[in-house]
Write an enzyme that holds these catalytic residues in place. Structure first.
Site, mmCIF file in Angstrom:
data_model
loop_
_atom_site.group_PDB
_atom_site.id
_atom_site.type_symbol
_atom_site.label_atom_id
_atom_site.label_comp_id
_atom_site.label_asym_id
_atom_site.label_seq_id
_atom_site.Cartn_x
_atom_site.Cartn_y
_atom_site.Cartn_z
ATOM 1 N N GLU A 96 8.230 7.047 -2.303
ATOM 2 C CA GLU A 96 6.906 6.519 -2.615
ATOM 3 C C GLU A 96 5.932 7.017 -1.574
ATOM 4 O OE1 GLU A 96 4.127 2.573 -2.817
ATOM 5 O OE2 GLU A 96 5.775 2.739 -1.411
ATOM 6 N N ASP B 27 10.877 3.231 -0.619
ATOM 7 C CA ASP B 27 9.591 2.566 -0.472
ATOM 8 C C ASP B 27 8.856 3.113 0.761
ATOM 9 O OD1 ASP B 27 7.939 0.180 -1.345
ATOM 10 O OD2 ASP B 27 8.358 -0.443 0.710
HETATM 11 C C1 GLC Z 1 5.248 -0.359 -1.385
HETATM 12 C C2 GLC Z 1 5.501 -1.248 -2.560
HETATM 13 C C3 GLC Z 1 4.569 -2.406 -2.500
HETATM 14 C C4 GLC Z 1 4.825 -3.154 -1.211
HETATM 15 C C5 GLC Z 1 4.721 -2.219 -0.018
HETATM 16 C C6 GLC Z 1 5.265 -2.839 1.236
HETATM 17 O O1 GLC Z 1 3.974 0.169 -1.419
HETATM 18 O O2 GLC Z 1 5.352 -0.524 -3.749
HETATM 19 O O3 GLC Z 1 4.716 -3.266 -3.598
HETATM 20 O O4 GLC Z 1 3.905 -4.188 -1.080
HETATM 21 O O5 GLC Z 1 5.480 -1.060 -0.216
HETATM 22 O O6 GLC Z 1 6.655 -2.940 1.178
#
Ligand code: GLC
Length: 566
Positions: free
Chosen positions: A282, A223
């Site tokens: 991500e 993440d």
């Molecule tokens: C990432 C996740 C999202 C979350 C953020 C903070 O972007 O995909 O859903 O709110 O991280 O953890």
């Protein structure tokens, strides 16, 4: 213990395709556990619910190669699981530790790998590490990004160390009365940011990662991984013009720092000790080129290019061209159209402009054909195989905290809309739960848009996903072949070739008519100078090429995968 990985769990992988190359050649399916299937009638999805529905993902149905679970760890749930209070355990909301181990075994039995979502940039503020850190208890004293303020303002309040802002609105610093210092948070104030420059933090994360690998997990989504490091001196970001507080800063110092690739390489090495594993990062607020730059062997990085495009052939062509230019030198891309943070693509693409709507199911089938034939590992988001769309959720029912902060300086798309429960069957709550109320409302169309109904309908979106995934699994060029855009096509046709660099016989041609009128197209010669025949398409009975396999007439929103005549 490294090296003994999963003597039970991994050897349980039955008939899994692709060996250690699965992360490149396979198809991944994202499950949002709260919304997948509720087994115990509390209104919220859980792990036994997922186990009960694994057959939907297995060989006789969708036939995906891996599933990615959005966070399943204990969490106060303020960012719906992305605020983790124990990274090594299962949230009782989702079931027991034994349920998780059973899920891994049951998925592996069907040849499906398991990817966990690791939230390592921040923790929940109730995490024991943060509680100890705010009290300056060793060894956690410096595990978070703590800084003194810049004095006291006129109203007697401490002034934050700099003017960084939170992605979720408001300042990125909050004052902690217990410690008497500010802590940093890119997201909610209840999600304090860990300091990855502290070796003990990295060591703790690696230990946690090994724990999951030892339990048989095959990979991780990282993440917001490009936020792990911030500038060590928390320098002020330069100002620029922009319509929101976030846009008015040039984000030079609060993420994407130069040390990231080295840190990633260390994490990758820890995961690599377990053969057959992968990671996918991500990309937080980044371009295709930035995603490609951070991609390494067995470390994918989500690229959002396809997701940002409207339903038009030139727009998709441009996206594909940009991806091809960025992902060179063996860097392997991903292909994504929807996830839990974005509008669902079926409704987004089918409503190109307010007041104009295309046939959503037809768009969903054509988009699936494009997604599953890209150069890059496809990631599906639960429900997209049904053509599920965004659901209007009233603000008082929203489960997305930033949605409550919307204002002129903070526009926000309520993510509740794309996180609604999966419809399994017609009837009460679409077979998702037996509770009086599901945790989040279901869509208005679940009486017909559900797994059971679409399974029995050969023309459904679900049937198309099954056909297209099967086609992909049958042709090597569609898995990891090169991609070349085909020139000389009508303006509203997207066409490209996938070909294996080493096998001249292994080649596919993809053509999709975006417009409402269909298209009559002349097909280029195959590498062996022959014609083409249809392998699969958006329609149950796809149109056949004419003229010795050199021409094809596509109907409106029709797409086909062709393979070369032998
Ligand atoms: C990432 C996740 C999202 C979350 C953020 C903070 O972007 O995909 O859903 O709110 O991280 O953890």
């Amino acid at each position: 213990m490294i090296g003994t990985r999963g003597t039970q769990a991994v050897s349980g992988l039955v008939g899994a395709r692709f060996g250690d190359d699965w992360w490149r050649r396979g198809v991944v399916y994202q499950i949002y556990p709260r919304s997948f299937a509720d087994s115990d009638g509390d209104g919220t999805g859980d792990l036994p619910g997922i186990i009960d529905h694994l057959d939907h993902l297995g060989r006789d149905s969708l036939d995906v190669d891996a599933l990615w679970l959005s966070p399943i760890y204990p969490s106060p749930g303020l960012d719906i699981g992305y605020d983790v209070s124990d990274h090594s355990a299962i949230d009782p909301l989702f079931g027991t530790e034994a349920d998780f181990d059973r899920l891994v075994v049951q998925a592996h039995r069907r040849g499906i790998r398991v990817i966990l979502d690791l939230v390592m940039n921040h923790t929940s503020d109730v995490h024991p590490w943060f509680q100890a850190s705010r009290r300056r208890e060793a060894p956690y004293t410096d595990w978070y990004i703590w800084h003194d303020g810049r004095g006291i303002d006129r109203r007697g309040r401490p002034v934050p160390p700099n003017d960084w802002v939170s992605w979720f609105g408001g300042p990125a610093w909050s004052f902690d009365e217990v410690r008497g210092q500010f802590f940093h948070h890119t997201f909610l104030r209840e999600q304090p940011e860990l300091d990855w420059r502290v070796p003990a933090v990295e060591a703790a994360q690696v230990a946690m990662i090994r724990g999951w690998l030892d339990r048989g997990v095959d990979g991780f989504r990282l993440d917001t991984f490009n936020v792990f490091l911030k500038h060590a001196d928390v320098l002020q970001n330069p100002r620029r013009r922009g319509s929101t507080a976030w846009a008015r800063q040039e984000h030079l110092y609060d993420f994407d720092q130069p040390g990231l690739p080295v840190l990633l390489a260390r994490l990758r090495a820890a995961v690599d000790a377990y053969p057959g594993t992968m990671t996918v990062g991500e990309m937080f607020v980044g371009t295709t080129e930035a995603a490609a730059a951070l991609t390494t062997e067995r470390h994918l990085v989500f690229d959002w290019e396809l997701m940002t495009r409207p339903w038009s052939a030139p727009a998709f062509r441009a996206a594909i061209r940009r991806r091809a230019r960025a992902f060179t030198d063996g860097r392997w891309p991903t292909a994504v159209l929807s996830n839990h943070d974005q509008p669902r693509h079926a409704s987004r693409l089918a409503s190109p402009v307010p007041g104009r709507a295309l046939d959503r199911d037809a768009v969903a089938r054509a988009a699936a054909l494009i997604l599953l034939t890209q150069r890059g590992t496809p990631f599906l988001y639960y429900g997209e195989e049904l053509g599920m769309g965004d659901v209007v959720v009233p603000l008082e029912e929203s489960i997305d905290p930033p949605a409550a902060r919307v204002g002129p300086d903070f526009p926000w798309w309520d993510r509740s809309r794309s996180r609604t429960p999966m419809p399994w069957s017609p009837g009460t709550h679409a077979g998702f739960t037996t509770a009086d109320r599901p945790w989040l409302r279901l869509g208005p169309d679940t009486a017909s848009r559900n797994v059971a109904t679409q399974s029995a309908t050969p023309t459904s979106v679900l049937a198309a996903y099954r056909r297209l995934i099967a086609a992909r699994h049958g042709v090597r060029a569609l898995q990891d072949g090169d991609l070349t855009l085909t020139r000389g096509m009508p303006a509203d046709v997207l066409a490209y070739r996938r070909s294996s660099p080493s096998d001249r016989h292994d080649e596919a041609l993809i053509a999709v008519a975006f417009g409402p009128d269909g298209a009559d197209i002349r097909l280029p010669a195959s590498r062996r100078r022959g014609g083409w025949h249809v392998l699969a398409g958006t329609e149950i009975e796809p149109v056949a090429p004419t003229d010795g396999g050199r021409r094809i007439h596509l109907g409106p929103l029709e797409g086909v995968i062709l393979v070369a005549d032998r």
